[in-house]
Design a protein around this motif. Sequence first.
Motif, PDB file in Angstrom:
ATOM      1  N   ARG A 132      -2.325  -3.443  -1.968  1.00 30.04           N
ATOM      2  CA  ARG A 132      -1.098  -2.978  -2.413  1.00 30.04           C
ATOM      3  C   ARG A 132      -0.313  -4.207  -3.049  1.00 30.04           C
ATOM      4  O   ARG A 132      -0.162  -5.409  -2.550  1.00 30.04           O
ATOM      5  CB  ARG A 132      -0.171  -2.312  -1.139  1.00 30.04           C
ATOM      6  N   VAL A 135      -1.258   4.033   4.681  1.00 29.91           N
ATOM      7  CA  VAL A 135      -2.599   3.670   5.259  1.00 29.91           C
ATOM      8  C   VAL A 135      -2.787   4.564   6.522  1.00 29.91           C
ATOM      9  O   VAL A 135      -2.037   4.465   7.575  1.00 29.91           O
ATOM     10  CB  VAL A 135      -2.890   2.178   5.421  1.00 29.91           C
ATOM     11  N   SER A 140      -3.748  -7.182   1.077  1.00 28.68           N
ATOM     12  CA  SER A 140      -5.069  -6.182   1.428  1.00 28.68           C
ATOM     13  C   SER A 140      -5.185  -6.199   3.011  1.00 28.68           C
ATOM     14  O   SER A 140      -5.055  -7.040   3.831  1.00 28.68           O
ATOM     15  CB  SER A 140      -6.254  -6.920   0.950  1.00 28.68           C
ATOM     16  N   SER A 144      -3.108  -2.100  10.174  1.00 24.38           N
ATOM     17  CA  SER A 144      -2.658  -0.962   9.013  1.00 24.38           C
ATOM     18  C   SER A 144      -1.141  -0.372   9.467  1.00 24.38           C
ATOM     19  O   SER A 144      -0.419  -0.130   8.379  1.00 24.38           O
ATOM     20  CB  SER A 144      -3.536   0.310   9.283  1.00 24.38           C
ATOM     21  N   SER A 176       3.269   1.810   2.177  1.00 27.58           N
ATOM     22  CA  SER A 176       2.127   2.690   1.710  1.00 27.58           C
ATOM     23  C   SER A 176       1.778   3.757   2.920  1.00 27.58           C
ATOM     24  O   SER A 176       2.368   3.255   3.985  1.00 27.58           O
ATOM     25  CB  SER A 176       1.067   1.708   1.421  1.00 27.58           C
ATOM     26  N   ASP A 235     -12.013   1.256   4.860  1.00 25.47           N
ATOM     27  CA  ASP A 235     -11.973   0.852   3.218  1.00 25.47           C
ATOM     28  C   ASP A 235     -10.717  -0.070   3.118  1.00 25.47           C
ATOM     29  O   ASP A 235      -9.726   0.201   3.826  1.00 25.47           O
ATOM     30  CB  ASP A 235     -11.769   2.125   2.643  1.00 25.47           C
ATOM     31  N   THR A 236     -11.152  -1.156   2.367  1.00 22.89           N
ATOM     32  CA  THR A 236     -10.127  -1.979   2.212  1.00 22.89           C
ATOM     33  C   THR A 236      -8.873  -1.393   1.287  1.00 22.89           C
ATOM     34  O   THR A 236      -9.374  -0.736   0.257  1.00 22.89           O
ATOM     35  CB  THR A 236     -10.683  -3.248   1.401  1.00 22.89           C
ATOM     36  N   THR A 237      -7.704  -1.661   1.571  1.00 26.72           N
ATOM     37  CA  THR A 237      -6.708  -1.125   0.855  1.00 26.72           C
ATOM     38  C   THR A 237      -5.574  -2.127   0.223  1.00 26.72           C
ATOM     39  O   THR A 237      -5.518  -3.273   1.096  1.00 26.72           O
ATOM     40  CB  THR A 237      -5.686  -0.283   1.589  1.00 26.72           C
ATOM     41  N   THR A 254      -9.352   2.055  10.232  1.00 27.80           N
ATOM     42  CA  THR A 254      -9.313   1.853   8.677  1.00 27.80           C
ATOM     43  C   THR A 254     -10.742   1.031   8.569  1.00 27.80           C
ATOM     44  O   THR A 254     -11.047   0.063   9.035  1.00 27.80           O
ATOM     45  CB  THR A 254      -8.336   0.734   8.343  1.00 27.80           C
TER      46      THR A 254
END
Length: 410
Positions: free
Chosen positions: A239, A224, A251, A213, A222, A235-237, A233
């Motif tokens: 960008r 995160v 991701s 992250s 971002s 949840d998948t993020t 972390t």
Amino acid sequence: MLEKEILNFERTAIVGIVTQNQNEEKLTEYLDELEFLTFTAGGEVIKRFWQKMDKPNPKTFLGTGKIDEIHHYVKENNISTLIFDDELSPSQQKNISRIIDCKILDRTNLILDIFAQRAETSYARTQVELAQCQYLLPRLSGLWTHLERQKGGIGMRGPGETEIETDRRIVRDRISLLKEKIKTIDKQMAIQRSNRGAMVRVALVGYTNVGKSTLMNAIGKSEVFVENKLFATLDTTVRKVVIKNLPFLLSDTVGFIRKLPTQLVESFKSTLDEVREADLLLHVVDISHPDFEDHIASVNQILQDIKANDKPTIMVFNKIDSYKHLTIAEDDLMTEKTPRHYTLSEWKSTWMNRVGAENALFISATNKENFEEFRERVYEAVRQIHITRFPYNKFLYPDYKDVEEKDSDE
């Protein structure tokens, strides 16, 4: 503030065994990780117990004498939770609970609880609840014998609180409902991924708490969530990132761990689809961790399990700012030089030779050390994939006009 937080932690003890397949050194590594998991879940480890056995006792996991020793310690030291490093069968959990008067959890239960704490989105909460229900179903009869002392605290969040008074039929109905809900969300997620077009997809993978992250924030600018705890972390993020003139999707996926519960692998199918459908993997490794080679092997095994082990991969050795190596006295001729004694430069040489110079990087995501080389390497890898997908892109490839004229002449 930290002292106040520690005072609110549950007093716990952790338990493991030494077997033919797991020596004392390996057990110590696992218990260190279990202690960190316990801290992440909100517990403070007061005591460690372990026993040498050929195989776990099918009734109580440990021998009778060790169980009695733990029972007396728990009673005399106000221990509220006992956590086993290996997954307990429903009958083992039930039998131990009859002898030892505290909450009895195993590694799987603990990891599920941490996931329940960390789930922020509706989708993640649904995935975690499904995994918890699947874990809980065969253990309902055992849990009913000690419901009162199981309320609240480590290991009983989410459906552990809301479903504990139900019977098997209601839990099965709940599992069916959650599976249908996840199917619906899976379809939506698949549509979202298809709508991203033909952009190159890059996925960050690695063991939990290796700095994925932090790296995501450094590359994609971002925000995160980052914390020095396991599974910070969940949840998948995804960008959109641009390096030089080249855009791609990056991701950040959930971290892996040794002995990852099978329920989570099944429940987090769509999250893992981000890895399956990626064009390039950035395998992030915490080189400052003494067991990072085991972490690499664990991640590679999970990638193989989800059929994503054949993708182009760049090994990103992170946290070089925290790397420390042990020194050996020159006159200590009896000491064998192990990987833990290597200097960073020696590790670079070792890994460069093993995985190829083009596939290994050494950086610090926090301090952005060696970051230009990292960006350049990622850019080149993405560009190669991009060329095969868009061979006549004028903007990216100056030779486009020459190719076009050559084609027209022919």
